[in-house]
Every structure is written in C-alpha cells, then in structure tokens.
Design an enzyme around this catalytic site. Sequence first.
Site, PDB file in Angstrom:
ATOM      1  N   LYS A  83       0.857  -1.185   0.000  1.00 56.02           N
ATOM      2  CA  LYS A  83       0.000   0.000   0.000  1.00 56.02           C
ATOM      3  C   LYS A  83       0.896   1.239   0.000  1.00 56.02           C
ATOM      4  O   LYS A  83       1.779   1.379   0.869  1.00 56.02           O
ATOM      5  CB  LYS A  83      -0.827  -0.016   1.286  1.00 56.02           C
ATOM      6  CG  LYS A  83      -2.260   0.339   1.108  1.00 56.02           C
ATOM      7  CD  LYS A  83      -2.924   0.280   2.470  1.00 56.02           C
ATOM      8  CE  LYS A  83      -4.401   0.406   2.373  1.00 56.02           C
ATOM      9  NZ  LYS A  83      -4.991   0.592   3.691  1.00 56.02           N
TER      10      LYS A  83
HETATM   11  C1  E4P Z   1      -8.315   1.303   3.670  1.00 55.80           C
HETATM   12  O1  E4P Z   1      -7.547   0.512   3.157  1.00 55.80           O
HETATM   13  C2  E4P Z   1      -8.110   1.953   4.972  1.00 55.80           C
HETATM   14  O2  E4P Z   1      -7.455   1.061   5.839  1.00 55.80           O
HETATM   15  C3  E4P Z   1      -9.387   2.316   5.674  1.00 55.80           C
HETATM   16  O3  E4P Z   1     -10.516   1.937   4.946  1.00 55.80           O
HETATM   17  C4  E4P Z   1      -9.407   3.682   6.274  1.00 55.80           C
HETATM   18  O4  E4P Z   1     -10.664   3.937   6.833  1.00 55.80           O
HETATM   19  P1  E4P Z   1     -10.972   5.060   7.935  1.00 55.80           P
HETATM   20  O5  E4P Z   1     -11.337   6.303   7.231  1.00 55.80           O
HETATM   21  O6  E4P Z   1     -12.108   4.497   8.722  1.00 55.80           O
HETATM   22  O7  E4P Z   1      -9.701   5.218   8.754  1.00 55.80           O
END
Ligand code: E4P
Length: 224
Positions: A83
């Site tokens: 990522k």
């Molecule tokens: C995606 O890969 C992220 O880990 C995640 O969906 C972030 O979400 P949040 O806005 O609840 O932190």
Amino acid sequence: MELYIDTANIEDIREIAAWGVLSGATTNPTLLSRESGDYDEIIREICDLVGGPVSAEVMSEDAEGMVMEAERLAGLDENVVIKLPMSPEGLSGARELNGQGVKTNVTLVFSANQALLAARAGATFVSPFVGRLDDIGHDSSQVLSDIVEVFAVNEFSTKVIAASIRHPLHVTEAALLGCDIATIPPDVYRKMVKHPLTDRGIASFKNDWEKAQARNREAAERLG
Ligand code: E4P
C-alpha cells in the site's frame, strides 16, 4: 463484488473469516498501531487467515525508501500487497514495483483524477475513501461512480477497492456502483449480517418446531 476486511485484529479476522465471505484484507498504520505484537508476524497471520491479497502500507516518504520497504514486506507472504500513499512519490513507487511484478494498492484516493494517475502508474488496486469524503460533506457515491466509469471507459485493469466504509449502506452503494471490492471493518460486517425480521423468523420457527415436537411426544405417550 469481493469483500475484504479492514482491520489488523486477528480475533476479528478469525471470526469473520469463519463466515466464508472474505477474499482479502487491508491494514494501515493506524489499524496496526491498535494491536500489540510484532507487526510482520501480524501481517503473516492475516495472510494465513484470509488466503488472499493483504495490503500492508509503507511509511517512507520517498519513492526509493518505499520500494526498499516494499521488498521487505513482500517477502513476508506471497499475498502481501504494497500500500502506497497517493502522492508523486507513491506513484513513482507503484510504477517501480509494478515493473518488478509486485502488487500495489494506492491509498488515500479522494478523486477520479487521483485514481486515473494511480491506474496509469500501474497500481493493481486503488482505494477511494468514501467515509472520509462524506465526513467533509462531499458526495462519495459520485466519486466512486466516476472512478468505476473512468476505469471501464479506459479499459484499465486496476481494481477499485471502496475503503473507509462506515456503515452497511456504503457497502450496498459500492456493490451497486460496480466497485470490484469493498474493504469493510468488523463491526460493519456484524451489522450487515443482522436483520430484526431474520431474528424474529428464527425465533418463531424454533418456537413452532418445539411446540410440534411436544405435541408429537404427548400423542406418542397417549398411544403407547
Ligand atoms: C483502507 O484501506 C483503509 O485502511 C481504511 O478503509 C481507512 O478507513 P478510515 O477512514 O475508517 O480510517
């Protein structure tokens, strides 16, 4: 639409994986920071539990550092997906890793143009954050639908992961709009599986069944 789980908590992943609905998982530094233990070990355990792509995020701010971190993370398990943040450096890193055959997920995407850049850089996945868009009063479903359409019109193979899911309606929207994947927190899975009419139906079936069994027993006793 495939379903991933958005957490680094092993117990939660074990619970939802047992439902047989998971195709992968996503983590991020915040989610990992909530867990104790060795983070590399946690990523390996998640890979064992979900048996599909598991996103693990790099923390370097320059492309060279991201690629070095990615090489270490990709060595943890064949299902690890790197990522990278949506930034000029993250795009360079995605391009470099794509050339090496390493799968990538460009995260923190909030517009169709950002998704377009990530796809052109060769990202395997892009993650638009719907909940965070809604938080600031933007129309997340419009952004998701634009990304899905841009990818279809341009025949990109990059997959769209609807991320930052806050409630079951976000999941339904992502599925209706044609997203490839939604990555969903454990508490949203627990809400998705429930419906008051299902609970009431199960209770009344059980009740009727038990009453019939009791009647049958009484009839058998009278006869015997
Ligand atoms: C995606 O890969 C992220 O880990 C995640 O969906 C972030 O979400 P949040 O806005 O609840 O932190």
